[in-house]
Scaffold this motif. Structure first.
Motif, PDB file in Angstrom:
ATOM      1  N   HIS A 164      11.417 -29.878  30.997  1.00 29.29           N
ATOM      2  CA  HIS A 164      12.309 -28.655  30.689  1.00 29.29           C
ATOM      3  C   HIS A 164      13.096 -28.329  31.978  1.00 29.29           C
ATOM      4  N   GLY A 165      13.151 -28.816  33.168  1.00 26.94           N
ATOM      5  CA  GLY A 165      13.910 -28.875  34.394  1.00 26.94           C
ATOM      6  C   GLY A 165      13.601 -27.493  35.280  1.00 26.94           C
ATOM      7  N   LEU A 166      12.377 -27.285  35.416  1.00 27.69           N
ATOM      8  CA  LEU A 166      12.181 -25.882  35.795  1.00 27.69           C
ATOM      9  C   LEU A 166      12.307 -25.958  37.429  1.00 27.69           C
ATOM     10  N   ASP A 167      12.799 -24.780  38.079  1.00 25.07           N
ATOM     11  CA  ASP A 167      12.792 -24.969  39.491  1.00 25.07           C
ATOM     12  C   ASP A 167      11.728 -24.502  39.979  1.00 25.07           C
ATOM     13  N   ARG A 168      11.495 -24.413  41.349  1.00 27.15           N
ATOM     14  CA  ARG A 168      10.295 -24.219  42.074  1.00 27.15           C
ATOM     15  C   ARG A 168       9.709 -23.128  41.568  1.00 27.15           C
ATOM     16  N   ARG A 169      10.262 -21.924  41.444  1.00 26.23           N
ATOM     17  CA  ARG A 169       9.533 -20.585  41.261  1.00 26.23           C
ATOM     18  C   ARG A 169       9.158 -20.650  39.508  1.00 26.23           C
ATOM     19  N   ASP A 170       9.908 -21.255  38.823  1.00 22.87           N
ATOM     20  CA  ASP A 170       9.517 -21.297  37.547  1.00 22.87           C
ATOM     21  C   ASP A 170       8.417 -22.205  37.086  1.00 22.87           C
ATOM     22  N   ALA A 171       8.435 -23.274  37.973  1.00 20.90           N
ATOM     23  CA  ALA A 171       7.288 -24.305  37.973  1.00 20.90           C
ATOM     24  C   ALA A 171       6.115 -23.625  38.383  1.00 20.90           C
ATOM     25  N   GLY A 172       6.092 -22.904  39.409  1.00 18.91           N
ATOM     26  CA  GLY A 172       4.938 -22.218  39.862  1.00 18.91           C
ATOM     27  C   GLY A 172       4.163 -21.439  39.176  1.00 18.91           C
ATOM     28  N   PHE A 173       5.261 -20.655  38.086  1.00 19.28           N
ATOM     29  CA  PHE A 173       4.768 -19.681  37.425  1.00 19.28           C
ATOM     30  C   PHE A 173       4.095 -20.415  36.168  1.00 19.28           C
ATOM     31  N   ALA A 174       4.732 -21.565  35.720  1.00 19.31           N
ATOM     32  CA  ALA A 174       4.133 -22.194  34.530  1.00 19.31           C
ATOM     33  C   ALA A 174       2.664 -22.698  35.136  1.00 19.31           C
ATOM     34  N   THR A 175       2.488 -23.296  36.294  1.00 17.44           N
ATOM     35  CA  THR A 175       1.378 -23.759  36.580  1.00 17.44           C
ATOM     36  C   THR A 175       0.265 -22.543  36.667  1.00 17.44           C
ATOM     37  N   GLU A 176       0.513 -21.636  37.138  1.00 20.94           N
ATOM     38  CA  GLU A 176      -0.297 -20.551  37.223  1.00 20.94           C
ATOM     39  C   GLU A 176      -0.879 -20.231  35.784  1.00 20.94           C
ATOM     40  N   LEU A 177       0.085 -20.043  34.911  1.00 17.92           N
ATOM     41  CA  LEU A 177      -0.253 -19.664  33.670  1.00 17.92           C
ATOM     42  C   LEU A 177      -1.059 -20.372  32.736  1.00 17.92           C
ATOM     43  N   THR A 178      -0.761 -21.878  33.017  1.00 20.67           N
ATOM     44  CA  THR A 178      -1.356 -22.915  32.419  1.00 20.67           C
ATOM     45  C   THR A 178      -2.824 -23.010  32.849  1.00 20.67           C
ATOM     46  N   TYR A 179      -2.963 -23.237  34.138  1.00 24.77           N
ATOM     47  CA  TYR A 179      -4.380 -23.313  34.552  1.00 24.77           C
ATOM     48  C   TYR A 179      -5.184 -22.021  34.639  1.00 24.77           C
ATOM     49  N   GLY A 180      -4.462 -21.115  34.856  1.00 21.48           N
ATOM     50  CA  GLY A 180      -5.399 -19.650  34.498  1.00 21.48           C
ATOM     51  C   GLY A 180      -5.673 -19.329  33.213  1.00 21.48           C
ATOM     52  N   ALA A 181      -4.820 -19.504  31.987  1.00 27.45           N
ATOM     53  CA  ALA A 181      -5.253 -19.593  30.743  1.00 27.45           C
ATOM     54  C   ALA A 181      -6.526 -20.454  30.290  1.00 27.45           C
ATOM     55  N   LEU A 182      -6.444 -21.869  30.994  1.00 25.83           N
ATOM     56  CA  LEU A 182      -7.349 -22.579  30.938  1.00 25.83           C
ATOM     57  C   LEU A 182      -8.611 -22.509  31.318  1.00 25.83           C
ATOM     58  N   ARG A 183      -8.718 -22.072  32.603  1.00 24.89           N
ATOM     59  CA  ARG A 183      -9.795 -21.543  33.443  1.00 24.89           C
ATOM     60  C   ARG A 183     -10.505 -20.663  32.697  1.00 24.89           C
ATOM     61  N   ALA A 184      -9.808 -19.242  32.502  1.00 25.94           N
ATOM     62  CA  ALA A 184     -10.717 -18.454  31.821  1.00 25.94           C
ATOM     63  C   ALA A 184     -10.669 -18.090  30.385  1.00 25.94           C
ATOM     64  N   GLN A 185     -10.595 -19.346  29.541  1.00 22.97           N
ATOM     65  CA  GLN A 185     -10.600 -19.440  28.289  1.00 22.97           C
ATOM     66  C   GLN A 185     -11.601 -18.793  27.469  1.00 22.97           C
ATOM     67  N   GLY A 186     -13.012 -19.029  28.150  1.00 25.89           N
ATOM     68  CA  GLY A 186     -14.135 -18.347  27.728  1.00 25.89           C
ATOM     69  C   GLY A 186     -14.003 -16.886  27.612  1.00 25.89           C
ATOM     70  N   THR A 187     -13.586 -16.264  28.724  1.00 26.34           N
ATOM     71  CA  THR A 187     -13.554 -14.837  28.877  1.00 26.34           C
ATOM     72  C   THR A 187     -12.491 -14.457  27.888  1.00 26.34           C
ATOM     73  N   TYR A 188     -11.343 -14.913  27.989  1.00 29.46           N
ATOM     74  CA  TYR A 188     -10.171 -14.417  27.251  1.00 29.46           C
ATOM     75  C   TYR A 188     -10.520 -14.548  25.748  1.00 29.46           C
ATOM     76  N   ASP A 189     -11.251 -15.425  25.229  1.00 31.37           N
ATOM     77  CA  ASP A 189     -11.684 -15.615  24.014  1.00 31.37           C
ATOM     78  C   ASP A 189     -12.654 -14.549  23.284  1.00 31.37           C
ATOM     79  N   ALA A 190     -13.596 -14.085  24.519  1.00 30.06           N
ATOM     80  CA  ALA A 190     -14.410 -13.217  24.318  1.00 30.06           C
ATOM     81  C   ALA A 190     -13.683 -11.668  23.986  1.00 30.06           C
TER      82      ALA A 190
END
Length: 524
Positions: A90-116
């Motif tokens: 998707h050709g993300l620049d450094r800033r958008d890549a950082g946002f996508a990385t935090e959003l991806t890993y954060g949603a995966l890490r906290a999946q159990g809490t968010y599902d609750a």
């Protein structure tokens, strides 16, 4: 996106019915000049923007996060492998890549809490939701609960994502649910979810987003290694911290100068290492040619400790013979082979899966070819086929990977307690094979990227009970000898059981590394 599109129709129809799109009071539906229905009703549960202003396209960074979550959910993919390819696609620049990385890993890490939390906001079991909708909700929940994204932006962009890639109908459901989520901040949700539980493990599971069985295993591991159980909070928090990228320059082959020029900083735990919290390391020439590799500091330490420990073996043809029994995908094998080449030793890298054996060969390509050979076969056969043939053996045993939850956040929800029992026989058989294959006076390093007692201490103790020609070396001291701090073993052992004093466990909250375990066993 075929699977999501295939399940779209039913959700669209249901959403239309629930949103009041039919006739009201027997009246006639109004249509515009283009034949589209006009809806003049007010108070509908939409985003705050007017219909003509609502986002109807997917923001690229959020789209990347959504695609990774779908790959993880639908295909059992690993986020750390999928994410870089989607960022480049998707050709993300450094800033958008950082946002996508935090959003991806954060949603995966906290999946159990968010599902609750989501379960409190959805009028049906989450298992009945289309998986694509649930992934979109998790992405929205992370923005609302844990990122510095304004509420209106999180709602508008996530609903726009759902509208663009799932459908207009499901986007209405996403909007309604996320509005309920946004009504409370994370501390309020956690207080509500944990109210009246009265169980420290259950509370820690929700607050720190770890399955209960993993919380119990981590508590047991801390105690087994002489640490205070109160450290569990810090350990779980460290698991949820964004990991730092670790680089290693292969000894005698690679240089970190290019990495330092790109903003990396010298590693504080192990020599010839560098650290960075961001950036695409694949752009470095030294990484592309294989002389510099991405590798956690804990993995670097255990390989260096094995290479440096004293052995008293009879050399074969004047050189030492080393074995990496479980070499795939090749990270530790590359470092170990480079260390072997420096010591005029030769290494056999064994990997049972052909496709992973190919990865090992690629990882070793930067090391002089006369220093190593790749074998495709079962490591459990090596002890019988090559008895007492190797001076040093690394058994990086297949395990649950609970020590690398920072880097593989989806693993905590994918792994099950039953996996520990299923892996136990394999771990014991591989170690037994290694002990048969090591020469008298040689050393076997039993290593796992898991602190689970059943995968670590119990496996080593079982092997020691079966033979009388073995002794444990001080693994903590061996790690100290190759670390920059020289204090890896300090406070890392316990006198509760004598054997435990000789085994070493790294911890994310103490060493900022993966939770690597190592035992060094010498054959007398």
């Amino acid at each position: 996106m075929t699977s999501e599109q295939g399940g779209r129709s039913g959700h669209q129809n249901s959403a239309r019915q629930n949103s009041g799109g039919g006739q009201r009071g027997g009246g006639v539906r109004r249509r515009d000049d283009a034949g589209r229905e006009r809806n003049r009703s007010t108070g509908r549960n939409r985003t705050e923007t007017a219909p003509g202003q609502r986002t109807r396209v997917a923001d690229p960074a959020r789209l990347v996060a959504f695609e990774v979550l779908r790959a993880v959910s639908a295909d059992d993919a690993y986020a750390n492998l999928v994410l870089p390819t989607r960022i480049r696609k998707h050709g993300l620049d450094r800033r958008d890549a950082g946002f996508a990385t935090e959003l991806t890993y954060g949603a995966l890490r906290a999946q159990g809490t968010y599902d609750a939390i989501l379960a409190k906001c959805v009028d049906r079991p989450l298992s009945e939701l289309d998986p694509a909708i649930l992934d979109a909700l998790r992405i929205g929940a992370h923005q609302l609960m844990a990122m510095r994204v304004p509420t209106h932006a999180a709602l508008d962009q996530t609903v726009g994502l759902a509208r663009a890639v799932i459908g207009a109908g499901p986007s209405g459901l996403v909007n309604a649910v996320l509005r309920k989520v946004a009504a409370k901040e994370l501390p309020q949700w956690l207080a509500e979810l944990t109210d009246g539980l009265g169980d420290d493990v259950k509370i820690a599971s929700i607050v720190h987003a770890h399955p209960e069985w993993i919380v119990r295993a981590m508590r047991q591991a801390l105690v087994a290694h002489g640490r205070d159980v109160s450290e569990i909070e810090a350990l779980l928090e460290a698991d949820n911290a964004a990991p730092v990228v670790n680089l290693v320059a292969l000894p005698g082959l690679g240089s970190l100068d290019e990495a330092f020029d790109a903003g990396f900083t010298p590693g504080e735990l192990v020599i010839d290492s560098a650290l960075s919290s961001g950036g695409d390391v694949g752009r470095l020439d030294s990484v592309r040619d294989g002389s510099v590799r991405v590798q956690d500091a804990g993995s670097q330490l255990v390989a260096r400790a094995l290479a440096a420990v004293m052995v008293s073996t009879e050399k074969t043809d004047g050189e030492e013979r080393w074995l990496d029994m479980c070499a795939g995908p090749g990270g530790k094998a590359a470092l170990l082979a480079a260390l072997a080449a420096e010591q005029d030793a030769w290494m056999l890298a064994n990997e049972p899966a052909p496709h992973r054996a190919k990865l090992v060969s690629q990882a070793l390509a930067a090391v002089p070819a006369d220093s190593w050979t790749v074998r495709t076969g079962d490591g459990r056969d090596i002890g019988r086929e090559h008895p007492e043939a190797f001076d040093r053996i690394l058994v990086d045993a297949p395990c649950t990977g609970l020590g690398a939850l920072r880097r593989r956040p989806e693993s905590r929800w994918r792994r099950k307690l039953s996996d520990v029992a299923e892996l136990g026989p394999l771990q014991r058989e591989l170690l037994e094979s290694a002990l048969a294959a090591v020469k008298p006076g040689g050393v076997v390093a039993y290593v796992t990227c898991s602190p689970h007692v059943a995968e670590t201490i119990a496996v080593v103790e079982d092997a020691m009970r079966k033979r009388t020609d073995l002794e444990l070396l001080d693994a903590g001291a061996a790690l100290d000898a190759v670390s920059l701090s020289g204090s890896i073993g300090a406070g890392n052992t316990t006198s509760a059981v004598p054997a435990h004093r000789m085994m070493a466990q790294l911890w994310p909250h103490i060493h900022q590394s993966d939770a690597m375990f190592m035992a060094l066993i010498r054959k007398n």
